[in-house]
Scaffold this motif. Structure first.
Motif, PDB file in Angstrom:
ATOM      1  N   ALA A  24       0.940  -1.293  -0.085  1.00 42.21           N
ATOM      2  CA  ALA A  24      -0.043  -0.161   0.052  1.00 42.21           C
ATOM      3  C   ALA A  24       0.846   1.228   0.054  1.00 42.21           C
ATOM      4  O   ALA A  24       0.360   2.345  -0.086  1.00 42.21           O
ATOM      5  CB  ALA A  24      -1.126  -0.142   1.240  1.00 42.21           C
ATOM      6  N   ALA A  25       2.151   1.226   0.330  1.00 39.35           N
ATOM      7  CA  ALA A  25       2.937   2.225   0.263  1.00 39.35           C
ATOM      8  C   ALA A  25       4.333   1.866  -0.543  1.00 39.35           C
ATOM      9  O   ALA A  25       4.533   0.606  -0.687  1.00 39.35           O
ATOM     10  CB  ALA A  25       3.204   2.716   1.516  1.00 39.35           C
ATOM     11  N   GLU A  26       5.218   2.911  -0.788  1.00 35.42           N
ATOM     12  CA  GLU A  26       6.575   2.423  -1.355  1.00 35.42           C
ATOM     13  C   GLU A  26       7.489   1.953  -0.200  1.00 35.42           C
ATOM     14  O   GLU A  26       7.610   2.458   0.830  1.00 35.42           O
ATOM     15  CB  GLU A  26       7.032   3.984  -2.092  1.00 35.42           C
ATOM     16  N   LEU A  51      10.544   2.291   4.573  1.00 30.54           N
ATOM     17  CA  LEU A  51       8.892   2.571   4.078  1.00 30.54           C
ATOM     18  C   LEU A  51       8.910   4.127   3.927  1.00 30.54           C
ATOM     19  O   LEU A  51       9.574   4.992   4.569  1.00 30.54           O
ATOM     20  CB  LEU A  51       8.028   2.474   5.277  1.00 30.54           C
ATOM     21  N   ARG A  52       8.331   4.438   2.806  1.00 34.65           N
ATOM     22  CA  ARG A  52       8.478   5.656   2.132  1.00 34.65           C
ATOM     23  C   ARG A  52       7.079   6.275   2.016  1.00 34.65           C
ATOM     24  O   ARG A  52       6.189   5.555   1.405  1.00 34.65           O
ATOM     25  CB  ARG A  52       9.179   5.948   0.921  1.00 34.65           C
ATOM     26  N   ARG A  53       6.673   7.665   2.257  1.00 32.44           N
ATOM     27  CA  ARG A  53       5.562   8.206   2.151  1.00 32.44           C
ATOM     28  C   ARG A  53       5.901   9.637   1.703  1.00 32.44           C
ATOM     29  O   ARG A  53       6.515  10.166   2.487  1.00 32.44           O
ATOM     30  CB  ARG A  53       4.467   8.121   3.354  1.00 32.44           C
ATOM     31  N   PRO A  82       3.300   3.454  15.418  1.00 25.21           N
ATOM     32  CA  PRO A  82       2.750   2.498  15.739  1.00 25.21           C
ATOM     33  C   PRO A  82       1.204   2.820  15.364  1.00 25.21           C
ATOM     34  O   PRO A  82       0.338   1.838  15.150  1.00 25.21           O
ATOM     35  CB  PRO A  82       2.515   2.453  17.170  1.00 25.21           C
ATOM     36  N   ALA A  83       0.706   4.193  15.144  1.00 29.71           N
ATOM     37  CA  ALA A  83      -0.715   4.244  14.671  1.00 29.71           C
ATOM     38  C   ALA A  83      -0.820   4.284  13.316  1.00 29.71           C
ATOM     39  O   ALA A  83      -1.834   3.890  12.580  1.00 29.71           O
ATOM     40  CB  ALA A  83      -0.869   5.964  15.134  1.00 29.71           C
ATOM     41  N   ASP A  84       0.334   3.942  12.421  1.00 28.03           N
ATOM     42  CA  ASP A  84       0.360   3.853  11.266  1.00 28.03           C
ATOM     43  C   ASP A  84       0.347   2.465  10.782  1.00 28.03           C
ATOM     44  O   ASP A  84       1.344   2.018  10.266  1.00 28.03           O
ATOM     45  CB  ASP A  84       1.771   4.659  10.323  1.00 28.03           C
ATOM     46  N   GLU A  85      -0.855   1.706  11.042  1.00 27.00           N
ATOM     47  CA  GLU A  85      -0.836   0.319  11.036  1.00 27.00           C
ATOM     48  C   GLU A  85      -0.675  -0.150   9.357  1.00 27.00           C
ATOM     49  O   GLU A  85      -0.003  -1.208   9.168  1.00 27.00           O
ATOM     50  CB  GLU A  85      -2.365  -0.057  11.315  1.00 27.00           C
ATOM     51  N   SER A  86      -1.206   0.875   8.341  1.00 31.15           N
ATOM     52  CA  SER A  86      -1.007   0.176   7.339  1.00 31.15           C
ATOM     53  C   SER A  86       0.476   0.553   6.879  1.00 31.15           C
ATOM     54  O   SER A  86       0.901  -0.385   5.947  1.00 31.15           O
ATOM     55  CB  SER A  86      -1.987   1.097   6.244  1.00 31.15           C
ATOM     56  N   GLY A  87       1.253   1.375   7.279  1.00 26.94           N
ATOM     57  CA  GLY A  87       2.482   1.475   6.792  1.00 26.94           C
ATOM     58  C   GLY A  87       3.068   0.146   7.415  1.00 26.94           C
ATOM     59  O   GLY A  87       4.183  -0.345   6.705  1.00 26.94           O
ATOM     60  N   PHE A  88       3.215  -0.180   8.760  1.00 26.76           N
ATOM     61  CA  PHE A  88       3.797  -1.384   9.349  1.00 26.76           C
ATOM     62  C   PHE A  88       3.354  -2.521   8.350  1.00 26.76           C
ATOM     63  O   PHE A  88       4.212  -3.502   8.066  1.00 26.76           O
ATOM     64  CB  PHE A  88       3.394  -1.444  10.815  1.00 26.76           C
ATOM     65  N   GLU A  89       2.055  -2.591   7.882  1.00 24.65           N
ATOM     66  CA  GLU A  89       1.617  -3.662   7.241  1.00 24.65           C
ATOM     67  C   GLU A  89       2.333  -3.819   6.035  1.00 24.65           C
ATOM     68  O   GLU A  89       2.665  -5.144   5.605  1.00 24.65           O
ATOM     69  CB  GLU A  89       0.157  -3.594   7.053  1.00 24.65           C
ATOM     70  N   THR A  90       2.472  -2.703   5.328  1.00 21.71           N
ATOM     71  CA  THR A  90       3.136  -2.700   4.128  1.00 21.71           C
ATOM     72  C   THR A  90       4.749  -3.292   4.387  1.00 21.71           C
ATOM     73  O   THR A  90       5.088  -4.186   3.518  1.00 21.71           O
ATOM     74  CB  THR A  90       3.437  -1.300   3.706  1.00 21.71           C
ATOM     75  N   LEU A  91       5.273  -2.855   5.338  1.00 23.19           N
ATOM     76  CA  LEU A  91       6.717  -3.268   5.554  1.00 23.19           C
ATOM     77  C   LEU A  91       6.934  -4.950   5.529  1.00 23.19           C
ATOM     78  O   LEU A  91       7.524  -5.599   5.349  1.00 23.19           O
ATOM     79  CB  LEU A  91       7.308  -2.696   6.938  1.00 23.19           C
ATOM     80  N   LEU A  92       5.622  -5.249   6.483  1.00 25.33           N
ATOM     81  CA  LEU A  92       5.493  -6.916   6.829  1.00 25.33           C
ATOM     82  C   LEU A  92       5.278  -7.338   5.401  1.00 25.33           C
ATOM     83  O   LEU A  92       5.693  -8.725   4.950  1.00 25.33           O
ATOM     84  CB  LEU A  92       4.384  -7.397   7.714  1.00 25.33           C
ATOM     85  N   ARG A  93       4.459  -6.838   4.404  1.00 23.65           N
ATOM     86  CA  ARG A  93       4.074  -7.540   3.264  1.00 23.65           C
ATOM     87  C   ARG A  93       5.696  -7.543   2.484  1.00 23.65           C
ATOM     88  O   ARG A  93       5.708  -8.572   1.488  1.00 23.65           O
ATOM     89  CB  ARG A  93       2.981  -6.792   2.423  1.00 23.65           C
ATOM     90  N   TRP A  94       6.393  -6.613   2.597  1.00 25.74           N
ATOM     91  CA  TRP A  94       7.615  -6.612   1.837  1.00 25.74           C
ATOM     92  C   TRP A  94       8.500  -7.795   2.414  1.00 25.74           C
ATOM     93  O   TRP A  94       8.954  -8.429   1.665  1.00 25.74           O
ATOM     94  CB  TRP A  94       8.199  -5.325   1.949  1.00 25.74           C
ATOM     95  N   VAL A  95       8.719  -7.873   3.513  1.00 30.64           N
ATOM     96  CA  VAL A  95       9.250  -8.778   4.222  1.00 30.64           C
ATOM     97  C   VAL A  95       8.821 -10.446   3.603  1.00 30.64           C
ATOM     98  O   VAL A  95       9.767 -11.235   3.410  1.00 30.64           O
ATOM     99  CB  VAL A  95       9.319  -8.770   5.762  1.00 30.64           C
ATOM    100  N   ASP A  96       7.458 -10.426   3.708  1.00 34.07           N
ATOM    101  CA  ASP A  96       6.992 -11.779   3.299  1.00 34.07           C
ATOM    102  C   ASP A  96       7.625 -11.997   1.857  1.00 34.07           C
ATOM    103  O   ASP A  96       7.771 -13.191   1.328  1.00 34.07           O
ATOM    104  CB  ASP A  96       5.187 -11.691   2.983  1.00 34.07           C
ATOM    105  N   ARG A  97       7.561 -11.067   0.800  1.00 31.93           N
ATOM    106  CA  ARG A  97       7.947 -11.158  -0.638  1.00 31.93           C
ATOM    107  C   ARG A  97       9.662 -11.659  -0.379  1.00 31.93           C
ATOM    108  O   ARG A  97       9.702 -12.549  -1.062  1.00 31.93           O
ATOM    109  CB  ARG A  97       7.769 -10.081  -1.393  1.00 31.93           C
ATOM    110  N   GLU A  98      10.256 -11.063   0.493  1.00 36.46           N
ATOM    111  CA  GLU A  98      11.653 -11.326   0.537  1.00 36.46           C
ATOM    112  C   GLU A  98      11.943 -12.663   1.046  1.00 36.46           C
ATOM    113  O   GLU A  98      12.535 -13.487   0.855  1.00 36.46           O
ATOM    114  CB  GLU A  98      12.306 -10.184   1.259  1.00 36.46           C
TER     115      GLU A  98
END
Ligand code: COA
Length: 347
Positions: A180-182, A232-234, A264-280
């Motif tokens: 959801a983010a870069e 994570l970039r925005r 911690p309030a940026d849940e979608s940001g952290f989720e994006t990082l996790l999705r990146w790590v999933d791919r890696e």
């Protein structure tokens, strides 16, 4: 009784020999590889010198308490914190009170004394000395393949059955999700990460200051492991990061999500990082991803992203001396941020 004094470079050989006797050859060799980086090059060393306490009896060295100085942030207010590590007493001198004298000397000289991932004997000593026990740090695992649930102690048939039964769940948990983010891979942490830390520090009642100097020392310059770092970039700004590496374990291949930071309030940001790590992790052919997270908010997002809480053995004790905190401070740890990257846990 032994004298407790600060380490000086002439002590190195005697300390190495004691380390070998107490921890064995493999650990001693691994420690030698890390030593300069871990103790001499830490950017938070006061006066630029390692902070190691030595117990000396005449010419003999019979114990040491080595430390990793850090800036400990308590909701943005900083004290001189110190991870205790590589504590040891010569086998023939154990259980005679030397350890206690070393622990107390260390504690008297720091704004906060911190211990992570303790051995049974040091954990018991911390308990005896009534250090606040605030652990263990929860461990979370995300299965990516059906091999993730294998156990070496189970017979082949049981392992096959468990793999077959759990495969549908693993497939759902491990499916690829859009970002959801870069996210961008980086080689070093620039000053914008210091600014990010300063912005986020007030949100964590307890966390190690994660400025660029600390992060580069810990995750770019470490001699014993190689980390990958994703930012994570925005809006063209760095707003978080994840540090990870892939390892072979006897039970299969694992991606360790060693450290991370985001609002911690940026849940979608952290989720994006996790999705990146999933791919890696998938790219590296890992069977699972493992991480440790003390912060309840981050843990919530991890669980939503397919991680399960498993038993943790990473004990954590913390004692703040530098500013007044009441007993209740140690009871409310949900917003504390401690990970596998803290102290020298990821060896
Ligand atoms: C941890 C260590 C430094 C403690 O030093 P020490 O001089 O033996 O400690 P002290 O005599 O001051 O304190 C003893 C207390 O520590 C705890 N303790 C120490 N060794 C223990 C052991 N083998 N089993 C259980 N408890 C132990 C107990 O609470 C004990 O109190 P007790 O004797 O009244 O039961 C020493 O045991 C050691 O070198 N251990 C091996 C290396 C190690 O595990 N280091 C820690 C890495 S995280």
């Amino acid at each position: 009784m032994a004298d407790i004094v600060r380490y000086s470079p002439e002590d190195r050989r005697a300390v190495d020999a004691l380390y070998r006797r107490v921890f064995g050859h493999d650990s001693a060799d691994a420690s030698r590889l890390r030593w300069d980086w871990q103790y001499r090059l830490n950017p938070n060393n006061p006066g630029g010198a390692p902070v190691i306490w030595i117990a000396r009896e005449g010419p003999a060295i019979v114990g040491q308490y080595a430390t990793m100085p850090v800036r400990l942030s308590l909701g943005g207010r900083e004290v001189q914190g110190s991870w205790g590590m590589d504590v040891m007493v010569a086998p023939e001198r154990q259980r005679q009170g030397l350890g206690e004298v070393l622990f107390r000397t260390w504690d008297r000289n720091v704004g906060a004394s911190l211990g992570l991932g303790l051995s049974d004997s040091s954990y018991k000593l911390f308990q005896k000395l009534r250090w606040p026990d605030v652990g263990p740090i929860p461990c979370l695992v995300k299965p990516l393949t059906r091999r993730a649930l294998r156990r070496p102690e189970w017979p082949v048939g049981v392992n096959r059955l468990v793999s077959a039964l759990t495969l549908p769940v693993v497939k759902i948990v491990a499916r690829t999700r859009p970002l959801a983010a870069e996210v961008r891979m980086i080689q070093r942490f620039d000053d914008s990460f210091t600014a990010l830390w300063e912005e986020l520090a007030p949100k964590f009642p307890l966390a190690i200051r994660r400025d660029a100097a600390y992060l580069n020392w810990k995750y770019v310059n470490a001699p014993h492991v190689r980390y990958a770092i994703a930012a994570l970039r925005r809006d063209d700004q760095n707003v978080g990061y994840a540090v990870y590496r892939h390892v072979h374990e006897p039970r299969g291949r694992v991606t360790l999500l060693v450290d991370f930071l985001a609002d911690p309030a940026d849940e979608s940001g952290f989720e994006t990082l996790l999705r990146w790590v999933d791919r890696e992790a998938r790219q590296a052919d890992s069977d699972k991803i493992r991480t440790f997270a003390m912060h309840a908010g981050f843990r919530r997002v991890l669980k939503r992203s397919g991680y399960f809480v498993v038993k943790s053995t990473m004990e954590f004790v913390a004692k703040v001396n530098g500013i007044e905190v009441d007993r209740a401070f140690y009871d409310h740890t949900d917003d504390w941020h401690i990970t596998l990257g803290d102290s020298d846990q990821d060896r």
